[in-house]
Design an enzyme around this catalytic site. Structure first.
Site, PDB file in Angstrom:
ATOM      1  CE  LYS A 196      -1.935   2.760   3.171  1.00 11.66           C
ATOM      2  NZ  LYS A 196      -2.090   4.034   2.451  1.00 11.66           N
ATOM      3  CD  GLU A 270      13.721   0.342   8.317  1.00 14.53           C
ATOM      4  OE1 GLU A 270      14.260   1.289   8.907  1.00 14.53           O
ATOM      5  OE2 GLU A 270      14.304  -0.723   8.062  1.00 14.53           O
ATOM      6  CB  CYS A 304      12.896   8.724   8.089  1.00 11.55           C
ATOM      7  SG  CYS A 304      13.892   7.801   6.904  1.00 11.55           S
ATOM      8  CD  GLU A 401      10.177  12.131  11.854  1.00 13.82           C
ATOM      9  OE1 GLU A 401       9.109  11.583  12.175  1.00 13.82           O
ATOM     10  OE2 GLU A 401      11.011  11.598  11.107  1.00 13.82           O
TER      11      GLU A 401
HETATM   12  P1  NAP Z   1       2.428   7.631   8.549  1.00 15.17           P
HETATM   13  O1  NAP Z   1       1.344   8.579   8.781  1.00 15.17           O
HETATM   14  O2  NAP Z   1       2.867   6.752   9.660  1.00 15.17           O
HETATM   15  O3  NAP Z   1       1.992   6.761   7.285  1.00 15.17           O
HETATM   16  C1  NAP Z   1       2.804   5.748   6.728  1.00 15.17           C
HETATM   17  C2  NAP Z   1       1.935   4.759   5.970  1.00 15.17           C
HETATM   18  O4  NAP Z   1       1.072   4.076   6.903  1.00 15.17           O
HETATM   19  C3  NAP Z   1       1.003   5.413   4.963  1.00 15.17           C
HETATM   20  O5  NAP Z   1       0.831   4.538   3.863  1.00 15.17           O
HETATM   21  C4  NAP Z   1      -0.297   5.547   5.764  1.00 15.17           C
HETATM   22  O6  NAP Z   1      -1.437   5.634   4.960  1.00 15.17           O
HETATM   23  C5  NAP Z   1      -0.289   4.245   6.543  1.00 15.17           C
HETATM   24  N1  NAP Z   1      -1.094   4.250   7.777  1.00 15.17           N
HETATM   25  C6  NAP Z   1      -1.624   5.300   8.451  1.00 15.17           C
HETATM   26  N2  NAP Z   1      -2.284   4.871   9.545  1.00 15.17           N
HETATM   27  C7  NAP Z   1      -2.170   3.517   9.570  1.00 15.17           C
HETATM   28  C8  NAP Z   1      -2.617   2.491  10.457  1.00 15.17           C
HETATM   29  N3  NAP Z   1      -3.306   2.775  11.554  1.00 15.17           N
HETATM   30  N4  NAP Z   1      -2.303   1.214  10.179  1.00 15.17           N
HETATM   31  C9  NAP Z   1      -1.576   0.897   9.077  1.00 15.17           C
HETATM   32  N5  NAP Z   1      -1.126   1.813   8.196  1.00 15.17           N
HETATM   33  C10 NAP Z   1      -1.410   3.111   8.438  1.00 15.17           C
HETATM   34  O7  NAP Z   1       3.738   8.341   8.069  1.00 15.17           O
HETATM   35  P2  NAP Z   1       3.857   9.432   6.942  1.00 15.17           P
HETATM   36  O8  NAP Z   1       3.410  10.712   7.521  1.00 15.17           O
HETATM   37  O9  NAP Z   1       3.253   8.945   5.676  1.00 15.17           O
HETATM   38  O10 NAP Z   1       5.435   9.430   6.698  1.00 15.17           O
HETATM   39  C11 NAP Z   1       6.298  10.162   7.453  1.00 15.17           C
HETATM   40  C12 NAP Z   1       6.950   9.305   8.522  1.00 15.17           C
HETATM   41  O11 NAP Z   1       7.638   8.197   7.936  1.00 15.17           O
HETATM   42  C13 NAP Z   1       8.003  10.064   9.280  1.00 15.17           C
HETATM   43  O12 NAP Z   1       7.833   9.851  10.649  1.00 15.17           O
HETATM   44  C14 NAP Z   1       9.309   9.454   8.794  1.00 15.17           C
HETATM   45  O13 NAP Z   1      10.360   9.576   9.706  1.00 15.17           O
HETATM   46  C15 NAP Z   1       8.918   8.070   8.524  1.00 15.17           C
HETATM   47  N6  NAP Z   1       9.844   7.410   7.583  1.00 15.17           N
HETATM   48  C16 NAP Z   1      10.727   6.489   8.078  1.00 15.17           C
HETATM   49  C17 NAP Z   1      11.632   5.872   7.234  1.00 15.17           C
HETATM   50  C18 NAP Z   1      12.611   4.863   7.749  1.00 15.17           C
HETATM   51  O14 NAP Z   1      13.192   4.151   6.944  1.00 15.17           O
HETATM   52  N7  NAP Z   1      12.808   4.767   9.047  1.00 15.17           N
HETATM   53  C19 NAP Z   1      11.630   6.170   5.871  1.00 15.17           C
HETATM   54  C20 NAP Z   1      10.714   7.115   5.401  1.00 15.17           C
HETATM   55  C21 NAP Z   1       9.817   7.721   6.274  1.00 15.17           C
HETATM   56  P3  NAP Z   1      -1.951   7.101   4.471  1.00 15.17           P
HETATM   57  O15 NAP Z   1      -0.831   7.762   3.764  1.00 15.17           O
HETATM   58  O16 NAP Z   1      -3.017   6.776   3.545  1.00 15.17           O
HETATM   59  O17 NAP Z   1      -2.375   7.827   5.708  1.00 15.17           O
END
Ligand code: NAP
Ligand code: MG
Length: 491
Positions: A196, A270, A304, A401
């Site tokens: 997804k 991650e 991230c 963050e």
């Molecule tokens: P997010 O809100 O956690 O969303 C990540 C993914 O999870 C999206 O596809 C989101 O769908 C989905 N999601 C949301 N709620 C969920 C739930 N309850 N159960 C399962 N899936 C769910 O993060 P983001 O705002 O998209 O991305 C930013 C974050 O990613 C930052 O904190 C960043 O540090 C982290 N990140 C970490 C890494 C790493 O390798 N450590 C790499 C890149 C990014 P929707 O988009 O449709 O809401």
């Protein structure tokens, strides 16, 4: 003070402008509406619901994308299970490798199209999607393809076997690259997948589905389902998934970890970061300033592992901050498709609101804020590069963050103080150190509790290197052999 470290005066005129150099969009194809990619074809969602994905630089709708619910996820998981049982897990590993090589080559052939669509859908500058995201995505497929028929020899005295069906959920900051990080190793190890993409950036994953069709992968080996957080949760909760691979925020990671507790599912998470980028007085200051810009302003700070905390040795702090402000003033904020652009659009209105809330908070907490006066377009979501100085460890802009082009700057006197400050965080994803002493690099590198430490550089990625976090930055590693082992039972 030596000559190279002499105080810097702004010696250029920032008033002149670059001629526009926009990348054309006439070579790309975006359909008006996308279904779900299940069992090798695009199918409508059961409930017939669609949502818009927009271009954050113009706020214009790019396409309608299917909103899947639990019944669609069930269809996708069934397709993945069928493909796993009937052919993918039984196929000779070298044959699996050929398919993955084919995906890598097609991505390379269509790189320009992928780069433009990535910039349109997510807002990142074309220079980045062209030079970083797309080549690295192809590199991940090439790397995993090479492993496919060597996995039996990779783990001495152990017998590797695939896990089964992997559910994969990715964020919006590196859409195609994150899809490649997830899909390539899973396939090489003999698993099938349901992936997804994020709600705001589904288009390159759907383009990847077309590549997967063109590569002739057996139906159901890769399934791509679009939707929101509830769609992600339906993947996590599905009873016939063997492994969850999640990249996203620490908050959602926590929810997923709770949902998986007590189940047989394996998982890798991650998550977020708040990396310290440490500049010692003996560093090459001009290179370090360029490194700071790369560490935090790259991809609008939507990274991230961004170096969002700068720790600079007190004796050079004034000089580094002055040079940094000068350099920031030259950064071009604007049209992501223009090859001159350094900082593109913030990914969504919601993310811009979050960043702006932190800017207000930083000021309220008493920090000094410096923002460039770069011009920004009228439409779209924009944030100028921003610095906070006069901050304390207790300030939320130092601890949390922000995920935007916002840097918090602290100073230190000794190496031990730098290490203590760098480690004073709930996160541990990455870090940077700038010095001309190799011994200092090793000392700091061994004391910082983070998955990656860059020395005299920042934000460099390679498919052969494992990537992942300590503490609340995650569980498990992706990339390299560690990343493969996360998709295997090692008996
Ligand atoms: P997010 O809100 O956690 O969303 C990540 C993914 O999870 C999206 O596809 C989101 O769908 C989905 N999601 C949301 N709620 C969920 C739930 N309850 N159960 C399962 N899936 C769910 O993060 P983001 O705002 O998209 O991305 C930013 C974050 O990613 C930052 O904190 C960043 O540090 C982290 N990140 C970490 C890494 C790493 O390798 N450590 C790499 C890149 C990014 P929707 O988009 O449709 O809401
Ligand atoms: Mg979009």
């Amino acid at each position: 003070m030596d000559k190279a470290n002499a105080p810097h005066k702004l010696n250029f005129d920032t008033s002149w402008e670059y001629a526009e150099a926009p990348e054309s969009t006439d070579h790309i194809e975006i359909k008006k509406q996308y279904g779900l990619f299940i069992a090798g074809e695009f199918v409508p969602p059961k409930k017939g619901k669609y949502f818009d994905t927009i271009n954050p630089a113009t706020e214009k709708v790019l396409a309608k994308v299917a909103q899947s619910d639990a019944s669609d996820i069930d269809r996708a998981v069934k397709a993945a299970r069928h493909a796993y049982d009937t052919h993918w897990s039984k196929m000779k590993a070298a044959e699996r490798g050929k398919y993955i090589y084919r995906i890598a080559r097609i991505i390379q052939e269509r790189a320009r199209e992928f780069a433009v669509i990535e910039s349109l859908d997510g807002g990142k500058p074309i220079r980045e999607s062209r030079d970083v995201d797309i080549p690295l995505a192809a590199a991940h497929f090439f790397y995993s393809a090479g492993w496919a028929d060597k996995i039996d020899y990779a783990f001495p005295c152990r017998t590797p076997a695939p896990l089964g069906v992997a559910g994969q959920i990715i964020p919006w900051n590196f859409p195609l690259l994150m899809a490649a990080w997830k899909i390539a190793p899973a396939l090489a190890c003999g698993n099938t997948v349901v992936l997804k993409p994020a709600e705001t950036t589904p288009l390159t994953a759907l383009k990847l589905a077309e590549v997967i069709q063109d590569a002739g992968l057996p139906p159901g080996v890769v399934n791509i389902v679009t939707g929101d957080g509830a769609t992600g949760a339906a993947i996590v909760d599905h009873g016939d998934i063997d492994k969850i691979a999640f990249t996203g925020s620490t908050d959602v990671g926590r929810v997923i970890q709770k949902a998986l507790a007590g189940t047989e599912k394996k998982y890798t998470l991650e998550l977020g970061g708040k990396a310290a980028n440490i500049i010692f007085a003996d560093a090459a200051i001009d290179q370090a300033v360029e490194g700071i810009v790369n560490a935090i302003f790259f991809n609008q700070g939507h990274v991230c592992c961004a170096g969002s905390r700068l720790l600079v040795q007190e004796s050079v702090a004034e000089e580094v901050i002055a040079k940094l402000k000068d350099r920031m003033q030259t950064l071009i904020v604007g049209d992501p498709l223009d090859k001159n652009t350094d900082i593109g659009a913030i990914n969504s209105a919601a993310q811009l609101e979050r960043i702006n809330a932190y800017l207000d908070l930083g000021k309220k907490e008493g920090a000094a804020m410096y923002q460039t006066n770069s011009k920004t377009p009228d439409k779209g979501y924009w944030c100028r590069p921003t610095l906070f100085t006069d901050v304390a460890q207790s300030h939320r802009v130092v601890r949390e963050e922000i995920f935007g082009p916002v840097l918090a700057i602290q100073t230190f006197r000794t190496l031990d103080e730098a290490v203590t400050k760098a480690n004073n965080t709930q996160y541990g994803l990455s870090g940077g150190v700038w010095t001309d002493k190799g011994a200092k690099i090793f000392k700091v590198g061994s004391k910082i509790r983070a998955g990656v430490i860059w020395a005299n550089t920042f934000n460099k990625f390679d498919p052969t290197s494992p990537f992942g976090g300590y503490k609340e930055s995650g569980v498990g590693r992706e990339g390299g052999m560690h990343g493969l082992s996360a998709y295997l039972k090692l008996q």
